[in-house]
Design an enzyme around this catalytic site. Structure first.
Site, PDB file in Angstrom:
ATOM      1  CG  ASP A   1      -2.042  -0.987   1.131  1.00 26.35           C
ATOM      2  OD1 ASP A   1      -2.135  -1.658   0.093  1.00 26.35           O
ATOM      3  OD2 ASP A   1      -2.824  -1.081   2.085  1.00 26.35           O
TER       4      ASP A   1
ATOM      5  CB  CYS B   1      13.523 -39.963   1.318  1.00 28.27           C
ATOM      6  SG  CYS B   1      13.404 -39.251  -0.338  1.00 28.27           S
TER       7      CYS B   1
ATOM      8  NE  ARG C   1     -13.618   2.019  -1.350  1.00 33.20           N
ATOM      9  CZ  ARG C   1     -12.459   2.540  -0.982  1.00 33.20           C
ATOM     10  NH1 ARG C   1     -12.443   3.636  -0.251  1.00 33.20           N
ATOM     11  NH2 ARG C   1     -11.323   1.981  -1.310  1.00 33.20           N
TER      12      ARG C   1
ATOM     13  CE  LYS D   1      -6.526   4.353   5.156  1.00 34.11           C
ATOM     14  NZ  LYS D   1      -6.431   2.974   4.654  1.00 34.11           N
TER      15      LYS D   1
ATOM     16  CB  CYS E   1       9.566 -38.509   0.032  1.00 34.33           C
ATOM     17  SG  CYS E   1      10.409 -37.325   1.106  1.00 34.33           S
TER      18      CYS E   1
ATOM     19  CG  LEU F   1     -10.285   8.391   4.197  1.00 33.13           C
ATOM     20  CD1 LEU F   1      -9.825   7.681   5.460  1.00 33.13           C
ATOM     21  CD2 LEU F   1     -11.020   9.669   4.559  1.00 33.13           C
TER      22      LEU F   1
ATOM     23  CB  CYS G   1      14.819 -35.732  -1.041  1.00 34.82           C
ATOM     24  SG  CYS G   1      13.531 -35.469   0.203  1.00 34.82           S
TER      25      CYS G   1
ATOM     26  CE  LYS H   1     -13.209   8.736   9.811  1.00 35.79           C
ATOM     27  NZ  LYS H   1     -14.199   7.670  10.136  1.00 35.79           N
TER      28      LYS H   1
END
Length: 660
Positions: free
Chosen positions: A34, A404, A135, A114, A424, A84, A401, A285
């Site tokens: 944001d 295993c 909205r 907020k 595995c 806003l 891996c 506000k």
């Protein structure tokens, strides 16, 4: 900057902001924070102020970014749900205060947290909740009443209510619920939500309200949009009134000096880490509704409110080591362990490093000092390497891996590296969790905790072992009484009668989801038919591509798969589909796409009728589409169908086809 350069930059910023608006508001899949988005928007605002001729009426600075989607009925907001204006510094807040005092020299401000969620409107008539909507673009949103009904903290009926009341709130998901959800998604190797805001938005916009209910959403109500039957003069008075009516509201304080406002904003910022919900700033506000009317609004923002956005917190820490986790489908995921660091209120010591490519692109070495932050205030992520350690050596991804010891492989064009051993041990637990899941074999009572005990005690080494369990095996486990054991055995036995497609989905074949499993079993009616077919046979199924076809062929060619299927057969599981693909019917060979709201039928009802008559439904329009069944508010699918020359029919025409 000259006007030519400014025009180029305005076009670039507009394009980027519209792209990110769509991802954030409509797709619930943002790619940037944001804070990064708000910085771009602020740059565009400044350029438009400096060069007014470059400002378009359709500029992102004039509009809320969302649209009403096709999944829900549109709702027109009588009172526009405004956005806003954002501030990023204390001086910007002081500038806001100066502009307000030019209109009203003596002013009071309300300061609130907020929330970082999805903004909604909730309407009540004589105290009864009658409609809820998103909205959207501020003027038109989506009707999500059924989904909002699942939020326990939202009152469905209020006592001593006014004749009509519309409130605005923020739907959110708590950190606790978010962690539970992402843990389940990770265990099933599903795509995880990036942060609680996306999880809340994605959950509220589910077509199936049962899924929304499972996600444990919550809400804070922070504004009265309109009311008939009550007289209110200030915002603080309205918040108190909402609390008295039983709405969940957040804390607030009232100040008449901007310096006190700034101190309160900093105090809230310091408290962020103690909340069980995400906030990304604080809101200032004007308290008096009369003063608000005098100040008015711009095309997008009220002039009587300002949002202060907290920057994402970033800190350096040392990468101590990298461990490799193995998932259900064998994917090896690197996880970094760091020197613990306090970030956004919590101690962080681990974060995923995603895959081999991510490590190589960032140049990450064990011992490096790296910069980390919390994406969306919750998920730790590595941003960059601040400083390499002395004699830094690039991390070498294992060729075997770690669970295993089997070789690992990487398919061309894929970032994921996988263990080649389907037996595995690290994959077993995640495989079992998927196998017993609701959309798979749906064995009630076999949760992760019980499965883990069964595996640890040696009772279960493969999915087939679930069907060999005895009641005494289960009752010997911790916190498992005899009655629970018998219930679980009954659930296991009941699952043997599940449709074949559930078993195919439960097997966990790569790239094969529930819908693909259904299509597969409509075209191949027995498990033997599927096992004996080749990739080319699977590619004849509409919707199956080369990757899916090869995944099925490769899976059923493994000796371990053949042994498992033989085992499950001998244990009595259903190996034949009871609903083979229809070979006839008036819609045989036809593919329908449904869009918009039909006059008398639900789209699910129409889909069922199409399939019962030999046809198929698809979610997207292509050249293979035979008909588009369109109702009111049909959107982009209708437009695409028109451009491709595909036949578009109404519900009336659809019914006429059925009668013929």
């Amino acid at each position: 900057m000259d006007i030519v350069s400014a025009e180029s930059r305005v076009k670039e910023l507009t394009k980027q902001l519209e792209y990110h608006n769509n991802l954030y508001y409509n797709m619930d899949e943002p790619e940037i924070s944001d804070f990064e988005y708000d910085k771009m928007l602020r740059e565009l605002e400044n350029l438009e102020e400096q060069f007014p001729a470059l400002k378009s009426p359709l500029s992102p600075t004039n509009r809320v970014g969302g649209n009403a989607g096709e999944k829900f009925s549109p709702v027109t907001h009588t009172v526009v749900m405004e956005s806003l204006h954002d501030s990023f510094s204390h001086d910007e807040l002081r500038d806001f205060d100066r502009k307000v005092r030019e209109v009203s020299p003596t002013v009071q401000y309300v300061v609130e947290p907020k929330f970082d969620g999805l903004s909604v409107s909730c309407e009540y008539e004589n105290g009864v909740f009658v409609r809820g909507s998103t909205r959207g673009d501020g003027t038109t949103g989506e009707d999500v009443t059924d989904n909002l009904m699942t939020i326990k903290s939202l009152p469905k009926r209020i006592a001593d209510a006014p004749e009509y009341l519309e409130v605005r709130g923020e739907v959110y998901m708590s950190f606790e619920s978010f962690n539970e959800l992402t843990k389940r998604q990770e265990e099933n190797e599903e795509k995880t939500f990036k942060n609680p805001r996306n999880a809340a938005a994605g959950s509220l916009r589910q077509k199936n309200a049962k899924i929304t209910a499972q996600r444990k959403l919550d809400i804070f109500v922070f504004n009265i949009q309109q009311v008939r039957g009550a007289e209110l003069k200030t915002h603080s008075q309205s918040l108190n009134y909402l609390t008295e009516l039983g709405f969940p509201t957040a804390f607030y304080n009232v100040y008449d000096d901007i310096e006190d406002v700034i101190s309160e904003i900093e105090r809230i910022g310091d408290m962020r880490g103690s909340f069980d919900y995400a906030i990304d700033g604080a809101v200032v506000k004007v308290n008096s509704f009369e003063t608000r009317s005098l100040l008015g609004s711009t095309a997008k923002y009220p002039k009587w409110a300002e949002a202060y956005k907290y920057p994402p917190e970033e800190k350096p820490t040392k990468l101590l080591n990298i461990e490799i986790n193995v998932g259900r489908t064998g994917v090896l995921t690197p996880v970094g362990n760091f020197e613990p660091v306090l970030l956004a209120g919590t101690t962080v010591s681990r974060a995923t490093l995603h895959n081999k490519d991510f490590i190589e692109e960032k140049g990450i070495c064990v011992g490096d000092t790296v910069i980390i932050r919390k994406a969306g205030e919750i998920i730790p992520e590595v941003l960059s390497v601040k400083e390499h350690c002395e004699n830094a050596v690039p991390f070498e991804f294992p060729s075997l891996c770690p669970s295993c010891g089997s070789p690992v492989s990487q398919d061309e064009g894929e970032a994921a590296i996988r263990c080649t051993n389907t037996d595995c041990p690290a994959q077993l637990m995640r495989h079992l969790i998927h196998f017993v899941g609701r959309d798979a074999m749906d064995i009630d009572g076999l949760g992760p905790a019980v499965l883990e005990q069964l595996v640890n005690e040696g009772f279960v080494k493969s999915p087939a072992d679930l069907y060999r369990l005895k009641a005494e095996d289960i009752s010997s486990l911790e916190r498992m009484a005899e009655k629970s054991a018998n219930n679980l055995i009954s659930a296991v036995e009941k699952s043997k009668e599940n449709e074949l497609y559930r078993l195919v989905f439960a097997l966990g074949i790569r790239n094969i989801g529930l819908k693909a499993a259904k299509l597969l079993c409509e075209n191949f009616t027995t498990i033997d038919d599927i096992m004996n077919a080749k990739a080319a046979d699977f590619e004849t199924i509409d919707g199956f591509g080369e990757v899916m076809a090869l995944s099925i062929e490769n899976y059923f060619s493994l000796d371990s798969t053949k042994e498992l299927i033989a085992d499950l057969k001998s244990l009595g599981l259903k190996m034949k589909s009871s609903a083979p693909k229809s070979s006839g019917g008036i819609f045989s060979g036809k593919t329908f796409v449904l869009t918009g709201t039909l006059p008398t039928m639900k789209r699910s009802e129409a889909s069922k009728i199409i399939e019962e008559n030999g046809g198929k439904t698809s979610s997207s329009v292509s050249k293979k589409t035979s008909y588009v069944l369109a109702g009111e508010e049909a959107g982009s699918k209708l437009t695409k169908a028109q451009s491709l020359g595909i036949t578009i029919i109404s519900e009336e025409e659809f019914k006429a086809m059925l009668e013929k």
